[in-house]
Scaffold this motif. Structure first.
Motif, mmCIF file in Angstrom:
data_model
loop_
_atom_site.group_PDB
_atom_site.id
_atom_site.type_symbol
_atom_site.label_atom_id
_atom_site.label_comp_id
_atom_site.label_asym_id
_atom_site.label_seq_id
_atom_site.Cartn_x
_atom_site.Cartn_y
_atom_site.Cartn_z
ATOM 1 N N VAL A 24 30.209 17.927 34.920
ATOM 2 C CA VAL A 24 29.913 18.982 35.894
ATOM 3 C C VAL A 24 28.709 18.630 36.769
ATOM 4 N N GLY A 25 27.699 17.965 36.170
ATOM 5 C CA GLY A 25 26.498 17.612 36.933
ATOM 6 C C GLY A 25 26.792 16.578 38.009
ATOM 7 N N GLY A 26 27.487 15.519 37.634
ATOM 8 C CA GLY A 26 27.799 14.450 38.586
ATOM 9 C C GLY A 26 28.699 14.941 39.702
ATOM 10 N N VAL A 132 35.406 2.940 35.349
ATOM 11 C CA VAL A 132 34.243 2.069 35.577
ATOM 12 C C VAL A 132 33.127 2.502 34.626
ATOM 13 N N GLN A 133 32.848 1.674 33.649
ATOM 14 C CA GLN A 133 31.748 1.987 32.731
ATOM 15 C C GLN A 133 30.509 1.212 33.164
ATOM 16 N N VAL A 134 29.526 1.943 33.619
ATOM 17 C CA VAL A 134 28.290 1.281 34.070
ATOM 18 C C VAL A 134 27.583 0.677 32.869
ATOM 19 N N ILE A 234 40.586 34.219 25.900
ATOM 20 C CA ILE A 234 39.341 34.637 25.235
ATOM 21 C C ILE A 234 38.608 33.388 24.771
ATOM 22 N N TYR A 235 37.335 33.319 25.128
ATOM 23 C CA TYR A 235 36.486 32.167 24.796
ATOM 24 C C TYR A 235 35.596 32.541 23.631
ATOM 25 N N TRP A 236 35.468 31.635 22.675
ATOM 26 C CA TRP A 236 34.476 31.864 21.619
ATOM 27 C C TRP A 236 33.752 30.559 21.270
ATOM 28 N N PRO A 314 20.206 21.874 22.848
ATOM 29 C CA PRO A 314 21.228 22.678 22.176
ATOM 30 C C PRO A 314 21.710 23.818 23.074
ATOM 31 N N HIS A 315 22.844 24.398 22.726
ATOM 32 C CA HIS A 315 23.518 25.353 23.602
ATOM 33 C C HIS A 315 23.075 26.793 23.348
ATOM 34 N N HIS A 316 21.970 26.996 22.589
ATOM 35 C CA HIS A 316 21.623 28.370 22.184
ATOM 36 C C HIS A 316 21.465 29.310 23.380
ATOM 37 N N GLN A 319 22.507 27.043 28.689
ATOM 38 C CA GLN A 319 21.920 26.741 29.995
ATOM 39 C C GLN A 319 22.145 25.304 30.468
ATOM 40 N N GLY A 320 22.776 24.441 29.634
ATOM 41 C CA GLY A 320 22.849 23.010 29.996
ATOM 42 C C GLY A 320 23.509 22.754 31.337
ATOM 43 N N ALA A 321 24.689 23.329 31.548
ATOM 44 C CA ALA A 321 25.389 23.107 32.818
ATOM 45 C C ALA A 321 24.654 23.816 33.956
ATOM 46 N N CYS A 322 24.096 25.000 33.670
ATOM 47 C CA CYS A 322 23.347 25.726 34.711
ATOM 48 C C CYS A 322 22.178 24.875 35.209
ATOM 49 N N LEU A 323 21.484 24.221 34.263
ATOM 50 C CA LEU A 323 20.366 23.356 34.659
ATOM 51 C C LEU A 323 20.873 22.163 35.472
HETATM 52 C C1 LIG Z 1 28.970 24.289 22.153
HETATM 53 C C2 LIG Z 1 28.367 24.186 23.519
HETATM 54 C C3 LIG Z 1 28.364 25.282 24.353
HETATM 55 C C4 LIG Z 1 27.796 25.198 25.614
HETATM 56 N N1 LIG Z 1 27.782 26.297 26.406
HETATM 57 C C5 LIG Z 1 27.216 26.241 27.623
HETATM 58 C C6 LIG Z 1 27.223 27.396 28.474
HETATM 59 O O1 LIG Z 1 27.761 28.446 28.111
HETATM 60 N N2 LIG Z 1 26.609 27.303 29.686
HETATM 61 C C7 LIG Z 1 26.001 26.149 30.126
HETATM 62 O O2 LIG Z 1 25.442 26.137 31.238
HETATM 63 N N3 LIG Z 1 25.991 25.040 29.343
HETATM 64 C C8 LIG Z 1 26.589 25.047 28.125
HETATM 65 N N4 LIG Z 1 26.635 23.924 27.349
HETATM 66 C C9 LIG Z 1 26.027 22.668 27.867
HETATM 67 C C10 LIG Z 1 26.926 21.954 28.876
HETATM 68 O O3 LIG Z 1 28.232 21.800 28.357
HETATM 69 C C11 LIG Z 1 26.336 20.574 29.210
HETATM 70 O O4 LIG Z 1 24.962 20.694 29.460
HETATM 71 C C12 LIG Z 1 26.994 20.009 30.470
HETATM 72 O O5 LIG Z 1 28.396 19.909 30.292
HETATM 73 C C13 LIG Z 1 26.411 18.629 30.784
HETATM 74 O O6 LIG Z 1 27.058 18.117 31.923
HETATM 75 P P1 LIG Z 1 26.681 16.660 32.459
HETATM 76 O O7 LIG Z 1 27.532 16.476 33.686
HETATM 77 O O8 LIG Z 1 25.222 16.488 32.589
HETATM 78 O O9 LIG Z 1 27.132 15.652 31.305
HETATM 79 P P2 LIG Z 1 28.573 15.333 30.723
HETATM 80 O O10 LIG Z 1 29.467 16.503 30.818
HETATM 81 O O11 LIG Z 1 28.365 14.714 29.392
HETATM 82 O O12 LIG Z 1 29.180 14.234 31.717
HETATM 83 C C14 LIG Z 1 28.765 12.884 31.686
HETATM 84 C C15 LIG Z 1 29.865 12.066 32.347
HETATM 85 O O13 LIG Z 1 29.406 10.718 32.478
HETATM 86 C C16 LIG Z 1 30.412 9.830 32.057
HETATM 87 N N5 LIG Z 1 29.721 8.608 31.618
HETATM 88 C C17 LIG Z 1 28.902 8.450 30.556
HETATM 89 N N6 LIG Z 1 28.416 7.215 30.483
HETATM 90 C C18 LIG Z 1 28.946 6.541 31.542
HETATM 91 C C19 LIG Z 1 28.801 5.208 32.018
HETATM 92 N N7 LIG Z 1 28.016 4.322 31.388
HETATM 93 N N8 LIG Z 1 29.478 4.841 33.141
HETATM 94 C C20 LIG Z 1 30.276 5.743 33.794
HETATM 95 N N9 LIG Z 1 30.430 7.013 33.390
HETATM 96 C C21 LIG Z 1 29.768 7.430 32.280
HETATM 97 C C22 LIG Z 1 31.127 10.555 30.944
HETATM 98 O O14 LIG Z 1 32.425 10.045 30.728
HETATM 99 C C23 LIG Z 1 31.132 11.981 31.493
HETATM 100 O O15 LIG Z 1 32.257 12.226 32.334
HETATM 101 C C24 LIG Z 1 27.219 23.970 26.083
HETATM 102 C C25 LIG Z 1 27.234 22.853 25.251
HETATM 103 C C26 LIG Z 1 27.813 22.956 23.979
HETATM 104 C C27 LIG Z 1 27.817 21.740 23.097
#
Ligand SMILES: Cc1cc2nc3c(=O)[nH]c(=O)nc-3n(C[C@H](O)[C@H](O)[C@H](O)COP(=O)(O)OP(=O)(O)OC[C@H]3O[C@@H](n4cnc5c(N)ncnc54)[C@H](O)[C@@H]3O)c2cc1C
Length: 410
Positions: A24-26, A132-134, A234-236, A314-316, A319-323
């Motif tokens: 989601v971040g990328g 493509v794996q960096v 329904i999400y849990w 941790p997901h408590h 906020q991970g995706a929001c950040l």
């Molecule tokens: C149980 C649980 C519940 C959660 N609930 C929430 C919530 O309700 N709200 C919220 O905001 N957040 C929540 N989160 C957190 C959220 O899911 C994550 O913070 C978020 O998905 C992180 O996104 P990201 O894009 O940074 O990383 P990722 O989703 O991990 O994406 C990284 C991407 O990089 C790719 N990648 C990795 N290494 C390489 C490489 N060397 N070369 C090329 N590609 C590579 C991977 O394949 C992947 O596609 C939750 C997390 C958990 C575990």
């Protein structure tokens, strides 16, 4: 378009960015930069762009960030207001009554809907390279570059959105390591057509805390209903202290049904309606310590860490995706007018200065909450119940409101 500082001839070239990782971040960062006129290459190790499973809560800060990224319309079409708030004990007794404070109310989105929205936001201007794996990062020379052992991608800006095990972070900040947060989590979306019909007096939402266990649920609404997620259901999320389980999903589900057997309705109904294929298990990890920098000037530009690569926690607080969306919105605004050279280097530094303190604050709140949520043992539990019951304004709401209070930079 900016003047080409390399030729010095006043010719114009587009600023270029390589985004590593299509989570989601990328996706959010790549789309935002492309829409701001950057030439963007998105590198993803998986063989195709894939949505994460289950759903996500998007808190008001995440909603604001997505709006700042120009994705507010897309979000509105897929989001369902979550009737969260309040904390119960497994017997259903309220430890903290729901506050219904709109300042802290999240929406819930199906991850596939969110993925579709973010991919639509890439438009047709992002060069997407999957498979493509960096494997390498170069930070010497005029511009940063990454490679997969065969090809090299050089750009003014490298965005490391490669998740909790980020190779780029490990190269730049090797002492920041992903460690277990002491718990595992399971989540699922029960599809709308299998979702149990709940009596009107059963509240779906909020969270329930037991000895080392936690359960959170939210409705994604009916499929295709107006204002609801197009997929519905329904999400849990269930969290348990300890390590991730090695057993197959059917055994994990049986364990979850046993752990939560005596918990108040509708937790048992939700677990009964869940099938092993719905279940996703996550070992919960965090970065210790958090990287000292999120922005690294290199040559005429730099490298930035974004999302879990920078601040996995941790997901408590959910906020991970929001950040990650905040990161993307801040990056877009800091590099918006920056020309490669001193301006872009300064923008990379400014991004880190804006983002790191914010992530440190949320991680600290998250850790405090984690300690309360994971209290085990009778005394610890009693202390937790007393703390949660007596705190006003409420600990959880306060933490959620504090985390949700972010606004995008102008
Ligand atoms: C149980 C649980 C519940 C959660 N609930 C929430 C919530 O309700 N709200 C919220 O905001 N957040 C929540 N989160 C957190 C959220 O899911 C994550 O913070 C978020 O998905 C992180 O996104 P990201 O894009 O940074 O990383 P990722 O989703 O991990 O994406 C990284 C991407 O990089 C790719 N990648 C990795 N290494 C390489 C490489 N060397 N070369 C090329 N590609 C590579 C991977 O394949 C992947 O596609 C939750 C997390 C958990 C575990």
């Amino acid at each position: 378009m900016v003047t080409d500082i390399e030729t010095g001839e006043g010719a114009e070239r587009m600023r270029s960015a390589v985004v590593v990782g299509a989570g989601v971040g990328g996706l959010a960062a790549a789309g935002a930069l492309a829409r701001s006129g950057w030439q963007v290459t998105l590198l993803e190790r998986a063989d195709r762009l894939r949505a994460g499973r289950a759903a996500l809560l998007i808190w008001p800060n995440g909603v604001r960030a997505l709006r700042a990224l120009g994705l507010g319309g897309g979000l509105a079409a897929i989001a369902t207001p979550a009737s969260l708030g309040g904390v119960r004990r497994p017997d259903g007794q309220w430890l903290v009554q729901p506050s219904h404070d709109p300042a802290a109310a999240p929406v819930v989105v199906h991850r596939e809907d969110l993925h579709d929205t973010l991919v639509a936001g890439l438009g047709d201007r992002v060069d997407i390279r999957t498979g493509v794996q960096v494997r390498g990062l170069r930070v010497a020379g005029d511009r940063p570059a990454v490679d997969d052992g065969r090809s090299v991608w050089e750009a003014d800006l490298v965005v490391a959105a490669d998740g909790v095990d980020s190779l780029i972070r490990r190269r730049l900040e090797p002492e920041s390591v992903a460690v277990s947060a002491g718990c595992a989590a399971w989540r699922a979306v029960i599809p709308w057509y299998r979702a149990p019909r709940l009596p009107d007096d059963i509240l779906l939402g909020g969270e329930t805390l037991g000895a080392g266990y936690r359960f959170v649920a939210a409705s994604l609404g009916e499929r295709g209903s107006s204002g609801a997620s197009s997929r519905g259901g329904i999400y849990w999320v269930a969290t348990a202290a300890g390590a991730a389980r090695p057993e197959p999903p059917a055994t994990q589900l049986a364990l979850l049904r046993r752990w939560y057997a005596d918990w108040h309705a509708p937790i048992g109904d939700l677990l009964a309606a869940t099938e092993p294929d719905d279940l996703v298990q996550h070992p919960v990890r965090e970065l210790r310590p958090m990287p000292r920098e999120f922005g690294f000037p290199v040559g005429c530009g730099g490298v930035v860490l974004l999302g879990d690569a920078a601040h996995a926690m941790p997901h408590h607080l959910g906020q991970g995706a929001c950040l990650a969306f905040e990161d993307a919105a801040t990056l877009r605004s800091t590099v918006h007018d920056a020309v490669p050279g001193d301006q872009l280097r300064a923008a990379v530094t400014a991004y880190g200065r804006l983002r790191r303190p914010r992530a440190v604050r949320v991680a600290r709140q998250n850790r405090r909450l984690g300690a309360v949520l994971q209290a085990r043992g009778r005394l610890a539990l009693r202390a937790r119940d007393a703390t949660l019951g007596a705190l006003s304004p409420r600990l959880l709401d306060r933490a959620a409101i504090a985390a949700a209070r972010w606004h995008p930079p102008a």
